[in-house]
Design a protein around this motif. Structure first.
Motif, mmCIF file in Angstrom:
data_model
loop_
_atom_site.group_PDB
_atom_site.id
_atom_site.type_symbol
_atom_site.label_atom_id
_atom_site.label_comp_id
_atom_site.label_asym_id
_atom_site.label_seq_id
_atom_site.Cartn_x
_atom_site.Cartn_y
_atom_site.Cartn_z
ATOM 1 N N UNK A 57 0.820 -1.209 0.000
ATOM 2 C CA UNK A 57 0.000 0.000 0.000
ATOM 3 C C UNK A 57 0.851 1.255 0.000
ATOM 4 N N UNK A 58 1.924 1.243 0.792
ATOM 5 C CA UNK A 58 2.847 2.376 0.776
ATOM 6 C C UNK A 58 3.525 2.541 -0.569
ATOM 7 N N UNK A 59 3.863 1.409 -1.209
ATOM 8 C CA UNK A 59 4.469 1.481 -2.545
ATOM 9 C C UNK A 59 3.514 2.107 -3.557
ATOM 10 N N UNK A 60 2.223 1.860 -3.407
ATOM 11 C CA UNK A 60 1.256 2.443 -4.333
ATOM 12 C C UNK A 60 1.111 3.945 -4.121
ATOM 13 N N UNK A 61 1.119 4.370 -2.869
ATOM 14 C CA UNK A 61 0.939 5.790 -2.586
ATOM 15 C C UNK A 61 2.194 6.603 -2.894
ATOM 16 N N UNK A 62 3.361 6.010 -2.712
ATOM 17 C CA UNK A 62 4.625 6.746 -2.833
ATOM 18 C C UNK A 62 4.781 7.411 -4.209
ATOM 19 N N UNK A 63 4.638 6.686 -5.329
ATOM 20 C CA UNK A 63 4.838 7.345 -6.638
ATOM 21 C C UNK A 63 3.668 8.210 -7.072
ATOM 22 N N UNK A 64 2.511 8.077 -6.396
ATOM 23 C CA UNK A 64 1.341 8.858 -6.782
ATOM 24 C C UNK A 64 1.144 10.088 -5.914
ATOM 25 N N UNK A 65 1.915 10.223 -4.839
ATOM 26 C CA UNK A 65 1.745 11.356 -3.933
ATOM 27 C C UNK A 65 2.033 12.657 -4.669
ATOM 28 N N UNK A 66 1.134 13.624 -4.508
ATOM 29 C CA UNK A 66 1.267 14.894 -5.212
ATOM 30 C C UNK A 66 1.713 16.021 -4.292
ATOM 31 N N UNK A 67 1.931 15.727 -3.034
ATOM 32 C CA UNK A 67 2.548 16.701 -2.142
ATOM 33 C C UNK A 67 3.538 15.971 -1.240
ATOM 34 N N UNK A 68 4.469 16.702 -0.696
ATOM 35 C CA UNK A 68 5.597 16.096 -0.003
ATOM 36 C C UNK A 68 5.197 15.430 1.308
ATOM 37 N N UNK B 93 10.602 0.134 -8.100
ATOM 38 C CA UNK B 93 9.638 0.761 -9.011
ATOM 39 C C UNK B 93 8.972 1.951 -8.335
ATOM 40 N N UNK B 94 8.533 1.767 -7.079
ATOM 41 C CA UNK B 94 7.868 2.851 -6.359
ATOM 42 C C UNK B 94 8.803 4.029 -6.132
ATOM 43 N N UNK B 95 10.048 3.742 -5.754
ATOM 44 C CA UNK B 95 11.001 4.813 -5.470
ATOM 45 C C UNK B 95 11.324 5.619 -6.725
ATOM 46 N N UNK B 96 11.484 4.948 -7.851
ATOM 47 C CA UNK B 96 11.748 5.690 -9.082
ATOM 48 C C UNK B 96 10.532 6.491 -9.510
ATOM 49 N N UNK B 97 9.334 5.967 -9.266
ATOM 50 C CA UNK B 97 8.140 6.746 -9.563
ATOM 51 C C UNK B 97 8.094 8.032 -8.757
ATOM 52 N N UNK B 98 8.428 7.940 -7.466
ATOM 53 C CA UNK B 98 8.454 9.137 -6.620
ATOM 54 C C UNK B 98 9.568 10.093 -7.052
ATOM 55 N N UNK B 99 10.735 9.541 -7.387
ATOM 56 C CA UNK B 99 11.857 10.375 -7.828
ATOM 57 C C UNK B 99 11.488 11.159 -9.091
ATOM 58 N N UNK B 100 10.838 10.486 -10.031
ATOM 59 C CA UNK B 100 10.420 11.151 -11.260
ATOM 60 C C UNK B 100 9.423 12.268 -10.967
#
Length: 515
Positions: free
Chosen positions: A142-153, A277-284
């Motif tokens: 669940x955290x992996x899903x939210x991490x790359x989709x989060x729109x605020x810090x 995958x999640x971390x790179x999504x957040x980094x992008x």
């Protein structure tokens, strides 16, 4: 002013995949609290698999019915094309990782018992197992899903902790080599806490600069706020440290080999695929949406990080004698290759090819990684998995199918044509060349050549060396068979017919650019 606070607007349908996973995790906690011990495993397994499959189906349905044009949940979550693509990838990788977890024997019987104590021996003899693994995995996913989709810090920080805290626990639950597993958990926890502190402090500084934690508002403030450059640059640097730690980029990679080696191998597979995958999504999302206007400042630094990451991963992997540590350094090198795509994205903001190449690479690498660690779980000595490379000698003569499958995954890591790894690297390198980062691509090709040496070394060891008289056995449970088959199919299909997934990634990438 009447003093009333407006109720928040939350688009539950858009967030349904995450809600399904988190809901199943909460149900899993209730199962642990109230269900008899002998029933827990039989409840957890179908609950976990069905929740992940259901979330994936919902994600596909959302992608087919139309991608939203604005963030949801009061602007905190961006359910756009890249987020949906990454969600689908994470859910599939988590599903196959749970199939590995379902095969008994990976997790300790009593985590609170001192390694080697009578209490631990008694728990082992009774066949006990920590069924808390399943809700912990669901919380992490669940955290992996939210991490790359989060729109605020702030939402991103919450996602980072929800993703990381269960993994800290899961890393210490290996059934064998208990002290090594506990050491891995402690290292991951301590270093992860430092990285989270960097991320949170960077968030505070960027809030002081922009007056908001919203990524789009931070990006808009880059050209309007004056006299606050110190807050901006230090905040961006600290935020970058927190994110680069999660992907294991040099010089923040030291935790990765130790944690991968000591963790239960199914958890290693989940971290090496889903977490990356999640971390790179957040980094992008951070470096394009919030800090895209600062690209001329962070791109040179990212060049240095990418070069160092590729060389550290490729060179140090040659010296490894432990199969899991070798795969950990391979993961570090691949993180460097993916950073090339991040740099191409920064230099080419109006072109979706760099982002689509990264998305394809993440899919290809994720499946290959899960498959490789699935094979590692099957080669066993009397004391558990045969991790030392010398124990893999002659495996191709004793179990040719297992050795051939593992060789396929190693060739994909090396980027050999007709495997998924070749087209993943080709797409990223081509985007970088188009962005004018040709010297970086040259370093990437050299690093790939260095990495090919230790991949081929393992293949030679398996097929051209004689097996030892007391060689390890190969045990392949049904779940592991299924994982291996899925990974082989993905590696071959993405290597021979990559265009459908490339087109899907390109379509997903375009929605971020038009927002």
């Amino acid at each position: 002013m009447n003093g009333t606070i407006p109720a928040p607007t939350i688009e539950y349908a858009l967030l349904a995949p995450m809600l399904v996973v988190f809901g199943a995790a909460i149900i899993g906690v209730l199962v642990e609290a109230f269900a008899p011990r002998y029933l827990r495993s039989s409840i957890h397994k179908p609950l976990t698999l069905l929740s992940l499959a259901g979330a994936f189906v919902i994600t596909i349905w959302q992608a087919r019915t139309g991608i939203p044009t604005k963030p949801s949940a009061m602007g905190a979550v961006a359910v756009d094309g890249p987020a949906l693509f990454i969600w689908g990838t994470i859910l599939v990788l988590a599903f196959v990782s749970v199939l590995l977890i379902n095969d008994e024997g990976h997790f300790v019987a009593s985590a609170s018992a001192v390694p080697g104590s009578a209490e631990e021996e008694r728990a082992l003899s009774e066949g006990a197992m920590h069924t808390e693994v399943y809700p912990l995995v669901l919380f992490a996913v669940g955290g992996m899903l939210l991490f790359p989709a989060a729109n605020d810090l702030l939402a991103m920080f919450v996602a980072l902790e929800v993703m990381s805290l269960p993994l800290y626990l899961l890393c210490g639950l290996a059934r064998r080599r208990r002290l090594l597993s506990q050491e891995a958990a402690v290292k991951y926890f301590l270093l992860g806490a430092f990285s989270s502190a960097f991320f949170l402090y960077g968030t505070a500084l960027l809030y002081g600069y922009a007056g908001s934690v919203d990524l789009a508002k931070i990006g808009a403030a880059l050209g309007t706020v004056g006299g606050q450059d110190t807050l901006l640059y230090i905040g961006a640097a600290m935020l970058g440290v927190g994110l680069l730690f999660k992907i294991g980029a040099a010089p923040f990679q030291a935790w990765k080999p130790d944690v991968y080696q000591g963790s239960p191998t199914p958890i290693t597979a989940l971290m090496a695929s889903g977490t990356l995958v999640a971390a790179f999504g957040a980094l992008l999302r951070v470096f394009w949406v919030a800090l895209g206007g600062l690209q001329w400042s962070w791109t040179p630094i990212m060049w240095g990080v990418a070069i160092l990451t590729m060389l550290v991963g490729a060179v140090l992997a040659i010296t490894q004698t432990d199969i899991k540590r070798m795969l950990a350094y391979s993961s570090i090198a691949h993180g460097g290759f993916l950073l090339i795509g991040v740099i191409a994205l920064g230099d080419q903001q109006q072109n979706a090819s760099a982002l689509s190449a990264l998305l394809f690479y993440l899919v290809a690498y994720g499946f290959t990684t899960v498959g490789a660690f699935a094979v590692v779980t099957t080669v066993r000595d009397a004391g558990g998995e045969a991790w030392h490379l010398s124990r893999w000698a002659g495996l191709g003569k004793r179990r040719p199918l297992v050795a051939t499958v593992f060789a396929l995954f190693l060739l994909a890591f090396a980027g050999i044509p007709l495997t998924s790894g070749f087209f993943g690297k080709y797409a990223v390198f081509q985007a970088a060349v188009d962005a004018g980062a040709t010297p970086l691509v040259v370093v990437g090709v050299v690093s790939s050549a260095i990495a090919a040496f230790f991949y081929v070394r393992v293949i030679v060891l398996m097929f051209f060396n004689d097996p030892a008289a007391d060689g390890p056995s190969v045990v392949i449970p049904r779940g592991t068979w299924a994982v291996g088959a899925v990974a082989v199919l993905a590696t071959v299909v993405l290597g021979v017919f990559p265009q459908p997934v490339l087109d899907l990634a390109h379509t997903a990438a375009q929605s971020l650019f038009v927002r």
